[in-house]
Every structure is written in C-alpha cells, then in structure tokens.
Design an enzyme around this catalytic site. Structure first.
Site, PDB file in Angstrom:
ATOM      1  CE  LYS A 191      -0.303  -0.305   5.044  1.00  0.00           C
ATOM      2  NZ  LYS A 191      -1.094  -0.843   6.169  1.00  0.00           N
ATOM      3  CE1 TYR A 200      14.342  31.850   6.443  1.00  0.00           C
ATOM      4  CE2 TYR A 200      14.208  29.488   6.117  1.00  0.00           C
ATOM      5  CZ  TYR A 200      14.116  30.769   5.618  1.00  0.00           C
ATOM      6  OH  TYR A 200      13.796  30.961   4.297  1.00  0.00           O
TER       7      TYR A 200
HETATM    8  C1  LIG Z   1      -0.391  -1.834   6.824  1.00  0.00           C
HETATM    9  C2  LIG Z   1      -1.019  -3.115   7.212  1.00  0.00           C
HETATM   10  C3  LIG Z   1      -0.252  -4.292   7.295  1.00  0.00           C
HETATM   11  C4  LIG Z   1       1.250  -4.293   7.223  1.00  0.00           C
HETATM   12  O1  LIG Z   1       1.723  -3.867   8.482  1.00  0.00           O
HETATM   13  P1  LIG Z   1       3.263  -3.756   8.846  1.00  0.00           P
HETATM   14  O2  LIG Z   1       3.262  -3.360  10.269  1.00  0.00           O
HETATM   15  O3  LIG Z   1       3.807  -2.704   7.952  1.00  0.00           O
HETATM   16  O4  LIG Z   1       3.893  -5.085   8.600  1.00  0.00           O
HETATM   17  C5  LIG Z   1      -0.935  -5.490   7.501  1.00  0.00           C
HETATM   18  N1  LIG Z   1      -2.273  -5.530   7.663  1.00  0.00           N
HETATM   19  C6  LIG Z   1      -3.039  -4.406   7.648  1.00  0.00           C
HETATM   20  C7  LIG Z   1      -4.496  -4.512   7.851  1.00  0.00           C
HETATM   21  C8  LIG Z   1      -2.434  -3.168   7.432  1.00  0.00           C
HETATM   22  O5  LIG Z   1      -3.179  -2.055   7.426  1.00  0.00           O
END
Ligand SMILES: *Cc1c(COP(=O)(O)O)cnc(C)c1O
Length: 346
Positions: free
Chosen positions: A34, A243
């Site tokens: 994702k 800054y």
């Molecule tokens: C993002 C996500 C994962 C992966 O999680 P990590 O901690 O990055 O391994 C797995 N399952 C769901 C539902 C997620 O939202």
C-alpha cells in the site's frame, strides 16, 4: 548532481521478505504494498516481490489495487483492506481485486454490485479501526461463508510490542470468531509474524519489515538517501546558522549546506536531534531545517564531503524516526518526489 538520490535496494527488500517468510512457518507469506510500496515505488517493489514468489498482495484502496493489477498481470491475488466502497465496483471488477469487506453495509454493496465476485472479510478483534464486530459477523457469517471468502482477516493493534497483553486478547477473539471455518485466515503483519506460530494462521501480511523497519530487528536497510553538499563555509564562534538563529557556533566550525529540506520529507521537528553521516563521521544537523536546505556541522569529518548519508547503512529509518518523534513508516512514506530514484539488485 543537484538533488538527493534515493537508492532502493530491491535485493535487500527481497531478502527481508524471504527471511520474514521463513519465520512464518507453514503460512503463505503475502506482501503489503500500500501507499506506493511504503513510499519506495510500487512499480519496482511489487514486481520484485512477485518474482521472489509473493502470490498474495495487499493494498489499502481499490485504486491502488487497479494500478497493482496493471503492474503484476493476471496471476497474483490482490486484496483491498478498505473493502468495497461506493463506486469501487468497476475497479474491483476490472482489476480482479478481492475487497476485504468491513461491514454488513459493504457486504450488501458488494453482493449487489458484483454477485459471484471474490471477496474477503475483515473482522474487528479489538482495534476498532476496520472490520465487522462480533455481533455483525454472527449475523452474516453463514451467508458470507456460503460464498467461500478468499480470506478472513483481522489486524493486531499492539504487535510492535510482543509483551503487550492485547496480542493474546486479539488472538483469542480471532479464534473465537473463526475457529472451525474452512476459509483461509490471516491475523499478522510484520509484528505478529515475529510473535510465533500461534499468530501465523494461513497467510501473513508483512509490510514494514520487508522495507527495512522495526519491529523486524534483523531487517536489512532498503532505503538509502544520499544528499549532495551545495557549499561549505567557516563559521566563527558566536555566529549563527539558519532561520531564527537557533544554532550558534561555540568553536570554529565548518558548516555544510545540503540540498534537502522539509519539502523532501526531512521533518523540520527532527532538527534538534538529528544527524547525517559524512563518510564514517556522524555530523549534527545544525539550525532549523528549511524547505530545501539543511545545515550540517562537518567540522569533524575527515574530508570535506561532496554528499552526506541521511538514510542507509549508517542510519536506519527508525533512527531518523526517533529523532523526529515518529515511526519508520512515516519516514518512508514522507520521502518526497524530488529525489533521483535508483533501484539496485532487482
Ligand atoms: C499496513 C497493514 C499491514 C502491514 O503492516 P506492517 O506493520 O507494515 O507489517 C498489515 N495488515 C493491515 C491490515 C495493514 O493495514
């Protein structure tokens, strides 16, 4: 070279995925890609993982799923965490995506729009983020199971801390809701995968560990960020840098100005605590982080650097995250669009 170079080590990525897969006993290792592959480029990351043997991929949205289908072709299963939202039917249908249905409403939407199209179910076991509550599940369970869902999943809220009592509570809630059913089950992301066989079920969903982050302590670094030095100047004791005059030299100093800033995801808040590496020398960031520029004290560097390492073998995403008061996930997904991106080991 005017802009920073982000080098993504696809060889390290695949090694991390393979090693996490091995620790997941008999479960099928999925891959979470994702948010553009945690900011590292899904177009490179996903094919590399598919080539390494990943057969089940997870994304957040149907749009991400449709893009991923274009990258991977017909074979792999693509699961959508956010489920079936209004208007998603064409993407889900054309992309052959499996939405993880999160509510009775989503189930109705899906069965009405795309009868016979594969889906999974997401259950809430206590995180209260996504998924059907036990009572909802009870109400639709027979209907859902009659259609052979491709996956029944839930998500752990505290898996980054294996000693947290929430893990056992969610495990037992998940078992209570799913023991005895035929559909494949999935409970664990990276953290849960590392907590042992009780948490593995049939499919694992590693994300951050694949990309080189905690809680996978043995992860190889995947993201390497090298930032060019634009100029170096002498700064006398009593002079200030940047800054707001927040940093004042207390010794004769050599200050490098490097070509990255908060617009590149180098969070402004980290300035007080952050370092970069000039060769083997750890050099403090000095003064405020600007939009495109950062001051670095290179007085102690053995040679004047042409560039400095922000992420890589000397400094992990989690080290930088700690300086910024955040987590490695946010460092990766904040990395900006202005970098020259290189992919190695693919
Ligand atoms: C993002 C996500 C994962 C992966 O999680 P990590 O901690 O990055 O391994 C797995 N399952 C769901 C539902 C997620 O939202």
């Amino acid at each position: 070279m005017a802009q920073p170079t982000l080098t993504v080590d696809l060889g390290a990525l695949v090694t991390n995925w393979t090693n996490l897969s091995r620790s997941a006993s008999r479960a099928e290792p999925g891959a979470v890609v994702k948010a553009d592959g945690y900011g590292l480029g899904v177009d490179q990351v996903a094919p590399a993982l598919a080539h390494a043997g990943a057969r089940t991929f997870f994304v957040a949205t149907a749009e991400e799923g449709a893009e991923l289908r274009g990258l991977l072709g017909e074979g792999p299963r693509i699961c959508v965490f956010n489920g079936h939202m209004a208007g998603d039917a064409p993407l889900i249908s054309q992309g052959k995506l499996a939405p993880m249905l999160n509510s009775v409403d989503q189930m109705v939407t899906h069965l009405e729009a795309l009868p016979g199209h594969p889906f999974g179910i997401q259950l809430d076991t206590g995180m209260n983020r996504l998924g059907m509550e036990p009572a909802e599940w009870q109400a639709v369970r027979e209907i859902a199971l009659a259609q052979s869902p491709v996956l029944i999943m839930s998500h752990l809220a505290c898996a980054d801390d294996p000693r947290h009592e929430m893990n056992a509570r969610q495990l037992s809630a998940f078992r209570e809701m799913t023991d005895g059913i035929d559909a494949p089950r999935s409970l664990s992301a990276t953290g849960g995968t590392l907590m042992g066989p009780d948490f593995h079920f049939d499919v694992t969903r590693p994300g951050i560990g694949v990309y080189g982050g905690l809680p996978f302590f043995d992860a190889l670094p995947v993201a390497h960020l090298e930032v060019p030095v634009i100029q170096v100047r002498d700064v006398a004791p009593g002079e200030t840098v940047g800054y707001g005059n927040t940093w004042e030299a207390t010794r004769p100093s050599r200050i490098a100005t490097i070509a990255a800033g908060y617009a590149d995801g180098i969070h402004r808040i980290m300035a007080e605590n952050a370092f970069v590496y000039a060769g083997e020398t750890r050099c403090k960031i000095v003064g405020r982080i600007s939009m495109d520029l950062i001051g670095v004290d290179v007085t102690d560097a053995r040679e004047e650097p042409a560039s400095v390492e922000m992420l890589g073998n000397h400094q992990s995403i989690d080290t930088v995250a700690t300086a910024a008061g955040t987590i490695g996930y946010e460092i990766l997904t904040s990395l900006g669009g202005r970098f020259t991106r290189r992919y190695t080991g693919g």
